[in-house]
Scaffold this motif. Structure first.
Motif, mmCIF file in Angstrom:
data_model
loop_
_atom_site.group_PDB
_atom_site.id
_atom_site.type_symbol
_atom_site.label_atom_id
_atom_site.label_comp_id
_atom_site.label_asym_id
_atom_site.label_seq_id
_atom_site.Cartn_x
_atom_site.Cartn_y
_atom_site.Cartn_z
ATOM 1 N N GLN A 149 -22.268 -38.157 -8.461
ATOM 2 C CA GLN A 149 -21.108 -37.994 -9.346
ATOM 3 C C GLN A 149 -21.123 -39.155 -10.328
ATOM 4 O O GLN A 149 -21.148 -40.318 -9.923
ATOM 5 C CB GLN A 149 -19.815 -38.011 -8.522
ATOM 6 C CG GLN A 149 -18.530 -38.046 -9.315
ATOM 7 C CD GLN A 149 -18.189 -36.709 -9.938
ATOM 8 O OE1 GLN A 149 -18.491 -35.664 -9.371
ATOM 9 N NE2 GLN A 149 -17.565 -36.733 -11.095
ATOM 10 N N LEU A 207 -20.669 -41.788 -17.590
ATOM 11 C CA LEU A 207 -20.390 -40.799 -18.635
ATOM 12 C C LEU A 207 -20.440 -41.452 -20.008
ATOM 13 O O LEU A 207 -20.994 -40.884 -20.961
ATOM 14 C CB LEU A 207 -19.024 -40.146 -18.399
ATOM 15 C CG LEU A 207 -18.590 -39.122 -19.441
ATOM 16 C CD1 LEU A 207 -19.591 -37.980 -19.558
ATOM 17 C CD2 LEU A 207 -17.201 -38.584 -19.110
ATOM 18 N N GLN A 219 -25.869 -32.768 -9.595
ATOM 19 C CA GLN A 219 -24.655 -32.828 -10.402
ATOM 20 C C GLN A 219 -24.720 -33.948 -11.434
ATOM 21 O O GLN A 219 -24.277 -33.785 -12.581
ATOM 22 C CB GLN A 219 -23.444 -33.025 -9.480
ATOM 23 C CG GLN A 219 -22.101 -33.029 -10.194
ATOM 24 C CD GLN A 219 -20.941 -32.922 -9.236
ATOM 25 O OE1 GLN A 219 -20.832 -31.947 -8.501
ATOM 26 N NE2 GLN A 219 -20.092 -33.923 -9.216
ATOM 27 N N ARG A 220 -25.284 -35.108 -11.041
ATOM 28 C CA ARG A 220 -25.341 -36.219 -11.984
ATOM 29 C C ARG A 220 -26.276 -35.923 -13.149
ATOM 30 O O ARG A 220 -26.094 -36.468 -14.242
ATOM 31 C CB ARG A 220 -25.734 -37.516 -11.277
ATOM 32 C CG ARG A 220 -27.057 -37.498 -10.518
ATOM 33 C CD ARG A 220 -27.167 -38.758 -9.677
ATOM 34 N NE ARG A 220 -28.401 -38.914 -8.937
ATOM 35 C CZ ARG A 220 -28.627 -38.445 -7.719
ATOM 36 N NH1 ARG A 220 -27.675 -37.736 -7.105
ATOM 37 N NH2 ARG A 220 -29.768 -38.679 -7.106
ATOM 38 N N GLN A 248 -24.081 -33.605 -15.416
ATOM 39 C CA GLN A 248 -23.019 -34.377 -16.062
ATOM 40 C C GLN A 248 -23.572 -35.280 -17.166
ATOM 41 O O GLN A 248 -22.942 -35.454 -18.213
ATOM 42 C CB GLN A 248 -22.273 -35.201 -15.019
ATOM 43 C CG GLN A 248 -21.457 -34.355 -14.055
ATOM 44 C CD GLN A 248 -20.870 -35.174 -12.913
ATOM 45 O OE1 GLN A 248 -21.335 -36.280 -12.607
ATOM 46 N NE2 GLN A 248 -19.847 -34.634 -12.269
#
Length: 223
Positions: A21, A27, A53-54, A57
């Motif tokens: 995450q 981000l 997921q990373r 993202q």
């Protein structure tokens, strides 16, 4: 020739229950990279990612600042190794949460030892592929780029393990050097390969042009 831009994901959640995450800083790293490329008019003809997921993202953060990207092709061969499974394979006692500099260094010392043993075939961490299969997944992704995207700009978002493995394959490095490269790759760092139909050639490694201003020093992270 085209160019393959290999990007390590932004800072994830090291030490948390779910590492996969992005942190708010991760981000921002991705968004700054997208803005940097947008200011220079860079556009991509194809996008590859791992399935984590990373990775997704990070790609979303890049696209948010850069603008529309081609549909991404997600390849399991670009997924990271399981660092906890590696550590458990040689250190069965639970490690303390790496919340001090010494515990952080201990964590990565054990990980490097486990990586060397995995690559040498002396351990088989639970739930993980062999090193040969892991390496083959990276090789297949690079072969796809070489065969299908010569003369194009290709974005590849993955993790430190696959990216260092890719560099190792292109340069023919030893396992020890590949591990050392892995430990040096920074979050959102860019590594570039020139693409020709016959081979890939390393042009840059582990660069952070989007974070090189003094005011962005706090955004440079490794984990």
């Amino acid at each position: 020739m085209g160019t393959l831009y290999l990007v390590r994901h932004g800072q994830a959640s090291f030490g948390a229950a779910n590492y996969d995450q992005l942190s708010p800083r991760g981000l921002e790293q991705a968004q700054r990279l997208g803005a940097y490329w947008r200011a220079r008019g860079l556009r991509f003809d194809a996008v590859l990612t791992g399935t984590l997921q990373r990775h997704a993202q990070t790609l979303a953060g890049i696209g948010e600042a850069l603008g529309p990207l081609p549909p991404a092709q997600a390849l399991p061969g670009l997924d990271e190794y399981d660092s906890l499974a590696l550590i458990r394979a040689i250190h069965t006692a639970p490690l303390a949460k790496p919340d001090t500099p010494e515990l952080f260094r201990q964590h990565f010392r054990i990980l490097c030892d486990a990586l060397a043993q995995w690559m040498g075939g002396t351990i088989s961490p639970q739930g993980m592929p062999s090193w040969e299969d892991f390496s083959s997944g990276v090789h297949a992704a690079l072969d796809l780029v070489r065969r299908a995207h010569a003369g194009q700009n290709v974005l590849l978002v993955s993790s430190g393990g696959p990216i260092s493995t890719a560099v190792g394959q292109v340069l023919g490095t030893s396992p020890e050097v590949t591990i050392a490269l892995n430990m040096r790759i920074r979050n959102s760092a860019v590594t570039e390969f020139s693409i020709s139909p016959k081979r890939l050639m390393l042009q840059t490694f582990n660069t952070l042009p989007h974070l090189d201003a003094p005011e962005h020093a706090a955004l440079v992270t490794h984990a």
